[in-house]
Enzyme design. Structure first.
Site, PDB file in Angstrom:
ATOM      1  N   ASP A   8      61.155  15.397 -30.271  1.00  0.00           N
ATOM      2  CA  ASP A   8      59.693  15.409 -30.308  1.00  0.00           C
ATOM      3  C   ASP A   8      59.189  16.077 -29.031  1.00  0.00           C
ATOM      4  O   ASP A   8      59.972  16.652 -28.255  1.00  0.00           O
ATOM      5  CB  ASP A   8      59.124  14.001 -30.537  1.00  0.00           C
ATOM      6  CG  ASP A   8      59.284  13.084 -29.332  1.00  0.00           C
ATOM      7  OD1 ASP A   8      59.862  13.514 -28.310  1.00  0.00           O
ATOM      8  OD2 ASP A   8      58.824  11.930 -29.417  1.00  0.00           O
ATOM      9  N   THR A  67      62.502   7.817 -25.288  1.00  0.00           N
ATOM     10  CA  THR A  67      63.506   6.795 -24.969  1.00  0.00           C
ATOM     11  C   THR A  67      64.789   6.905 -25.783  1.00  0.00           C
ATOM     12  O   THR A  67      65.779   6.253 -25.446  1.00  0.00           O
ATOM     13  CB  THR A  67      62.927   5.393 -25.261  1.00  0.00           C
ATOM     14  OG1 THR A  67      62.606   5.326 -26.663  1.00  0.00           O
ATOM     15  CG2 THR A  67      61.677   5.135 -24.427  1.00  0.00           C
ATOM     16  N   HIS A  98      84.150   2.896 -31.138  1.00  0.00           N
ATOM     17  CA  HIS A  98      84.023   1.688 -31.965  1.00  0.00           C
ATOM     18  C   HIS A  98      83.082   1.860 -33.150  1.00  0.00           C
ATOM     19  O   HIS A  98      83.293   1.226 -34.179  1.00  0.00           O
ATOM     20  CB  HIS A  98      83.495   0.527 -31.107  1.00  0.00           C
ATOM     21  CG  HIS A  98      84.470   0.059 -30.082  1.00  0.00           C
ATOM     22  ND1 HIS A  98      84.259  -1.062 -29.304  1.00  0.00           N
ATOM     23  CD2 HIS A  98      85.679   0.569 -29.686  1.00  0.00           C
ATOM     24  CE1 HIS A  98      85.286  -1.229 -28.480  1.00  0.00           C
ATOM     25  NE2 HIS A  98      86.151  -0.251 -28.687  1.00  0.00           N
ATOM     26  N   HIS A 133      88.107  -1.080 -36.163  1.00  0.00           N
ATOM     27  CA  HIS A 133      86.730  -0.588 -36.228  1.00  0.00           C
ATOM     28  C   HIS A 133      86.443   0.067 -37.564  1.00  0.00           C
ATOM     29  O   HIS A 133      85.339   0.020 -38.084  1.00  0.00           O
ATOM     30  CB  HIS A 133      86.455   0.372 -35.073  1.00  0.00           C
ATOM     31  CG  HIS A 133      86.731  -0.250 -33.743  1.00  0.00           C
ATOM     32  ND1 HIS A 133      85.966  -1.279 -33.243  1.00  0.00           N
ATOM     33  CD2 HIS A 133      87.715  -0.023 -32.839  1.00  0.00           C
ATOM     34  CE1 HIS A 133      86.461  -1.657 -32.071  1.00  0.00           C
ATOM     35  NE2 HIS A 133      87.514  -0.910 -31.806  1.00  0.00           N
TER      36      HIS A 133
HETATM   37  C1  RB5 Z   1      56.265   9.733 -27.534  1.00  0.00           C
HETATM   38  O1  RB5 Z   1      55.230   9.499 -26.664  1.00  0.00           O
HETATM   39  C2  RB5 Z   1      57.252   8.572 -27.519  1.00  0.00           C
HETATM   40  O2  RB5 Z   1      56.685   7.440 -28.071  1.00  0.00           O
HETATM   41  C3  RB5 Z   1      58.510   8.951 -28.258  1.00  0.00           C
HETATM   42  O3  RB5 Z   1      59.025  10.100 -27.680  1.00  0.00           O
HETATM   43  C4  RB5 Z   1      59.668   7.971 -28.244  1.00  0.00           C
HETATM   44  O4  RB5 Z   1      59.924   7.504 -26.961  1.00  0.00           O
HETATM   45  C5  RB5 Z   1      59.649   6.896 -29.224  1.00  0.00           C
HETATM   46  O5  RB5 Z   1      60.624   6.148 -29.339  1.00  0.00           O
END
Ligand code: RB5
Length: 135
Positions: A8, A67, A98, A133
């Site tokens: 993204d 994240t 695993h 596994h």
């Molecule tokens: C975008 O702002 C953010 O929410 C997205 O990149 C991500 O971290 C979502 O899990």
């Protein structure tokens, strides 16, 4: 090995860094976007990559968001995809050994580019252990 890449807006810069790494390693890939920092919905890109991997068109997928968590949640809705958000070296190795993870989800806001490249190397180079596994 062929890799399907997606990100993204939060992950687009790290995705570009990872593309250079794949180029250096001579590994083929397709970049399914996004290509700019204009805000997009990460599940759209997770779905594209996940369906390509599930269909066997690509061996592995790599997704990047802020994240890695949202990408992994979305990708795991596709049958045949085993995606994990990974931030540390041991989890990168164990996710392969695993869990036979086939989609790596990285977080550009929680992982430096230097660490991310190491995580990608581990993801690419670590085989599934099979055995208990597999069971
Ligand atoms: C975008 O702002 C953010 O929410 C997205 O990149 C991500 O971290 C979502 O899990």
């Amino acid at each position: 090995m062929r890799i399907a890449l997606g990100a993204d807006h939060a992950g687009v810069a790290l995705k570009d860094r990872l593309k250079r790494q794949l180029d250096e390693r001579g590994i083929s890939y397709t970049d399914f976007g996004t290509h700019t920092t204009e805000s997009v919905d990460y599940p759209d890109y997770a779905a594209k990559v996940a369906h390509e991997v599930a269909a066997g068109a690509y061996d592995r997928g790599v997704l990047v968001c802020g994240t890695g968590i949202g990408m992994a949640i979305a990708a795991n809705k596709v049958s045949g995809v085993r995606a994990a958000p990974v931030v540390d070296l041991m989890s990168a190795a164990l996710s392969r050994e695993h869990n036979d993870v086939n989609v790596l989800a990285l977080g550009a806001r929680v992982t430096t580019p230097e660490v991310a490249t190491r995580l990608l190397d581990i993801f690419l180079d670590t085989p599934f252990s099979g055995g208990r596994h597999q069971r």
